[in-house]
Design a protein around this motif. Structure first.
Motif, short mmCIF file in Angstrom:
data_model
loop_
_atom_site.label_atom_id
_atom_site.label_comp_id
_atom_site.label_asym_id
_atom_site.label_seq_id
_atom_site.Cartn_x
_atom_site.Cartn_y
_atom_site.Cartn_z
N UNK A 277 0.83 -1.20 0.00
CA UNK A 277 0.00 0.00 0.00
C UNK A 277 0.86 1.24 0.00
N UNK A 278 0.47 2.21 0.83
CA UNK A 278 1.23 3.46 0.91
C UNK A 278 1.77 3.62 2.32
N UNK A 279 3.05 3.88 2.44
CA UNK A 279 3.65 4.09 3.75
C UNK A 279 3.02 5.33 4.38
N UNK A 280 2.59 5.22 5.61
CA UNK A 280 1.95 6.37 6.24
C UNK A 280 2.29 6.38 7.73
N UNK A 281 2.55 7.57 8.26
CA UNK A 281 2.83 7.72 9.69
C UNK A 281 1.65 8.38 10.34
N UNK A 282 1.15 7.76 11.40
CA UNK A 282 0.00 8.30 12.10
C UNK A 282 0.49 9.00 13.37
N UNK A 283 0.11 10.27 13.52
CA UNK A 283 0.42 11.01 14.75
C UNK A 283 -0.90 11.25 15.46
N UNK A 284 -0.94 10.98 16.76
CA UNK A 284 -2.19 11.14 17.50
C UNK A 284 -1.91 11.80 18.83
N UNK A 285 -2.73 12.78 19.15
CA UNK A 285 -2.68 13.36 20.49
C UNK A 285 -4.12 13.55 20.93
N UNK A 286 -4.60 12.66 21.78
CA UNK A 286 -6.01 12.71 22.18
C UNK A 286 -6.92 12.56 20.98
N UNK A 319 -10.42 2.27 19.11
CA UNK A 319 -9.64 1.03 19.27
C UNK A 319 -8.48 1.19 20.23
N UNK A 320 -8.05 2.43 20.45
CA UNK A 320 -6.86 2.63 21.27
C UNK A 320 -7.13 2.35 22.74
N UNK A 321 -6.15 1.76 23.41
CA UNK A 321 -6.27 1.47 24.84
C UNK A 321 -6.36 2.78 25.61
N UNK A 322 -6.96 2.71 26.79
CA UNK A 322 -7.24 3.96 27.51
C UNK A 322 -5.96 4.67 27.97
N UNK A 323 -4.86 3.92 28.10
CA UNK A 323 -3.63 4.57 28.56
C UNK A 323 -2.96 5.38 27.44
N UNK A 324 -3.43 5.22 26.21
CA UNK A 324 -2.77 5.89 25.08
C UNK A 324 -3.29 7.32 24.94
N UNK A 325 -2.42 8.27 25.27
CA UNK A 325 -2.79 9.68 25.07
C UNK A 325 -2.23 10.16 23.74
N UNK A 326 -0.92 10.05 23.60
CA UNK A 326 -0.31 10.47 22.34
C UNK A 326 0.55 9.33 21.81
N UNK A 327 0.64 9.26 20.48
CA UNK A 327 1.53 8.25 19.88
C UNK A 327 1.87 8.61 18.45
N UNK A 328 2.97 8.03 17.97
CA UNK A 328 3.30 8.09 16.55
C UNK A 328 3.49 6.65 16.08
N UNK A 329 2.73 6.26 15.06
CA UNK A 329 2.81 4.89 14.55
C UNK A 329 3.32 4.90 13.12
N UNK A 330 4.01 3.82 12.77
CA UNK A 330 4.50 3.66 11.40
C UNK A 330 3.77 2.45 10.82
N UNK A 331 3.32 2.58 9.59
CA UNK A 331 2.60 1.47 8.99
C UNK A 331 2.28 1.71 7.53
N UNK A 332 1.45 0.84 7.03
CA UNK A 332 1.11 0.89 5.60
C UNK A 332 -0.41 1.07 5.48
N UNK A 333 -0.82 2.01 4.63
CA UNK A 333 -2.24 2.25 4.40
C UNK A 333 -2.64 1.42 3.18
#
Ligand code: ATP
Length: 616
Positions: A277-286, A319-333
């Motif tokens: 697919x397409x390489x994509x980085x997900x950034x999440x804060x709340x 889907x995110x666990x309750x302890x997850x506030x911020x994260x950066x994930x690497x993956x494929x879309x």
């Protein structure tokens, strides 16, 4: 006293040039690399301490060690234009400014600094010669700061380039009047761009920051090295990674199967699914999300900045666990077809980055790495630790959010098996990763990530046209349709022009076609499929090896069937097929509508091909 705003103040405007020169003198005199480094480090630590107190309210200041560094490593300096001044020119300036008679012993010492008779032990070293000449003529203590010295050096460089001799003279005069002879010695070396203190560039960089030399080699900018790496505890790979700003993801190196074990240091490694697919980085804060592509392009408008918008965020937010506030994930879309429950391959012609809302496909994110969690950066944690965090991060949801799988392996044979399975699942290869590897943005070579794909060496093997004689139902997602085919070659008829009457099973192929093509082939073959019961094998003109190995779920009379063109990496021995050989990594290239069932490859042709391949 007028209070100076701390944010405005540069450390170099306070630190006396004398301190820098005393340090250089100390390094020069110290014996042994470690002692030299120690002296430089003390100076650097003091600078850093002072820097932190001056800029405590402005941690993002651009002020740095650079003003000192450019004097310590003048050969690395790129920002200041060249002085264009050599020893002889400088000697003439000194003679003029000091009012030395042209043939006085001191004037001659300076002009003929290379001659041993004049200079004794210091012969050839202009700076050392000048030191003796200047010793009684310069102030005992210098009064300039590092910033003032840099300003004067700038003025010498620009005025010399502009052929403004008078200004050059004025700057040199100012330097001479405000520095000691010892400082002059170091100044001359700075102008000549060679410090001769017994500590080389690599040594200086190593003391400054473990990544300094690397960063300098790619940026060629001392200023950047000093600003970006001002904190010795923060590593380069972490600096690039921060929430909501794009960075280039780590890459895999393509290597031949033979090289895998060595690249993995003959230790255990991970085999991961290679998503197409397409390489994509997900950034999440709340509730806020951002998505960046490999080149740093922002695709948040497509995938969704908030839980109520976009083609992905609304489906994965919970889907995110309750302890997850911020994260950066690497993956494929990837594109996912909910009807067939299959991941589409890029070859299926769709663009996940610009998918229309009414498309049959939905967006699915396959996660394989984590770089940040609740403010903590992981780039320097080994992969085996990073994946532990991944496991507890979210609950996967079918067709929307997938946790990339990995299995442990050690040998090339395991890689070949996994690759065969991957090709069979219509994937294009595997990603192999070293569990100890750290995450280095944009790094490919030596990163610890490898891409392996079947080696379809052009010319090593021709394509073969074989006839479909059987079908296998898919597993899991594709269990309701025929997903793989059993193919055969013909026994050539005795008389030319006659149609073949017997077929030998030869290979099983399950990849290379799009779902649409698979569907179309299915439509054409569907009326002719008949169940193949291994216990009561049908009477056919298709010959199997003993034990009906690789028996299909359904079979078809070759006369009703299609000829398909297959590409493969090589021909290998195999007792699973009647021909005694089969293809490694077969890919179905196309349906040969232009060929009749009877035009498929014959056993004789296959034999020729085997001999040919052996010869190569
Ligand atoms: P490259 O991306 O290396 O320049 P490329 O664009 O031709 O080359 P491929 O050779 O097909 O891509 O494979 C590399 C890509 O595979 C990665 O950039 C990444 O997007 C993708 N990929 C899929 N699955 C994984 C995985 N499990 N780990 C890392 N990358 C993966």
């Amino acid at each position: 006293l007028i209070p100076i705003s701390a944010a405005m103040m540069a450390v170099s405007a306070t630190v006396p040039f004398t301190h820098l020169c005393t340090m250089l003198e100390g390094v020069d005199r110290a014996k042994g690399k470690d002692n030299k480094k120690k002296i430089f480090k003390e100076f650097l630590d003091k600078w850093r301490e002072f820097h932190n107190s001056v800029h405590k309210d402005d941690p993002n200041t651009e002020d740095s060690f650079y003003p000192a560094m450019r004097l310590i490593l003048p050969q690395c300096e790129r920002e200041r234009i060249a002085y264009g001044i050599k020893e002889f020119t400088l000697a003439k300036y000194y003679i003029e400014i000091l009012g030395l008679a042209k043939d006085s012993p001191d004037a001659l010492k300076l002009l003929k600094y290379r001659a041993p008779s004049h200079a004794k032990g210091e012969a050839g070293d202009f700076a050392a010669v000048a030191y003796f000449v200047l010793k009684n003529r310069c102030p005992e203590k210098g009064s300039l700061t590092i910033q003032e010295v840099n300003d004067l050096l700038d003025s010498i460089a620009t005025n010399n380039a502009a052929k403004n001799k008078e200004e050059v003279r004025r700057s040199i005069l100012k330097l001479l009047r405000s520095t000691s002879a010892m400082e002059q010695k170091w100044l001359i070396r700075m102008i000549m761009k060679e410090l001769k203190m017994g500590m080389n560039q690599a040594g200086v960089f190593a003391v400054f920051h473990p990544d300094a030399e690397d960063l300098f080699n790619v940026t060629n900018s001392l200023a950047k090295v000093c600003i970006d790496l001002r904190d010795p505890r923060v590593r380069l790979n972490e600096i690039a990674i921060s929430l909501f700003s794009p960075f280039k993801p780590m890459l895999g190196q393509r290597i031949p199967l033979d090289g895998v074990e060595k690249e993995m240091h003959h230790e255990m490694f991970y085999i991961e699914t290679k998503f197409d697919g397409e390489r994509m980085l997900l950034h999440k804060d709340g509730d806020t999300y951002k998505y960046f592509s490999r080149s740093g392009k922002d695709y948040t408008h497509q995938f969704g900045a908030h839980p109520l918008e976009g083609s992905l965020t609304p489906y994965i937010h919970n889907c995110f666990a309750s302890h997850v506030k911020s994260c950066i994930l690497d993956g494929e879309m990837v594109g996912y077809n909910p009807q067939t429950k299959a991941i589409m391959s890029k070859g299926d012609k769709f663009d996940i980055k610009n998918m229309a809302e009414d498309s049959d496909l939905q967006t699915m994110y396959c996660v394989f790495d984590i770089l940040l969690l609740n403010g903590q950066k992981f780039a320097n944690s080994p992969l085996r630790e990073r994946v532990d965090y991944l496991d507890k991060l979210f609950t996967p949801i079918e067709g929307r959010l997938l946790l990339g799988d990995r299995k442990d392996a050690r040998t090339k044979a395991e890689v070949i098996d996994a690759l065969n399975e991957a090709i069979d699942r219509r994937e294009e290869g595997l990603v192999i990763k070293y569990p100890g590897s750290k995450y280095a943005p944009d790094k490919r070579k030596g990163s610890g990530w490898l891409k392996v794909k079947p080696e379809y060496v052009d010319g090593l093997m021709d394509q073969v046209d074989v006839v479909i004689v059987g079908g296998y139902f898919g597993k899991g997602r594709r269990s309701h349709m025929i997903s793989h085919f059993l193919c055969a070659v013909a026994v050539q008829p005795n008389t030319p022009g006659e149609k073949p009457a017997l077929f030998h099973t030869f290979c099983r192929v399950g990849s290379g076609y799009t779902l649409k093509e698979l569907y179309q082939m299915g439509q054409r073959l569907h009326p002719h499929w008949r169940v193949f019961d291994k216990k009561k094998p049908p009477k056919t003109n298709i010959l199997f090896p003993s034990g009906y190995k690789e028996a299909p779920d359904v079979w078809i009379d070759p006369e009703q069937s299609l000829v398909v063109q297959i590409k493969a990496a090589e021909i290998i021995e195999s007792d699973k097929f009647k021909t005694g050989c089969t293809l490694r990594f077969p890919r179905l290239e196309k349906v040969r509508d232009d060929k009749e069932w009877s035009d498929c490859m014959t056993l004789d042709e296959l034999d020729d091909m085997r001999k040919n391949a052996e010869g190569k």
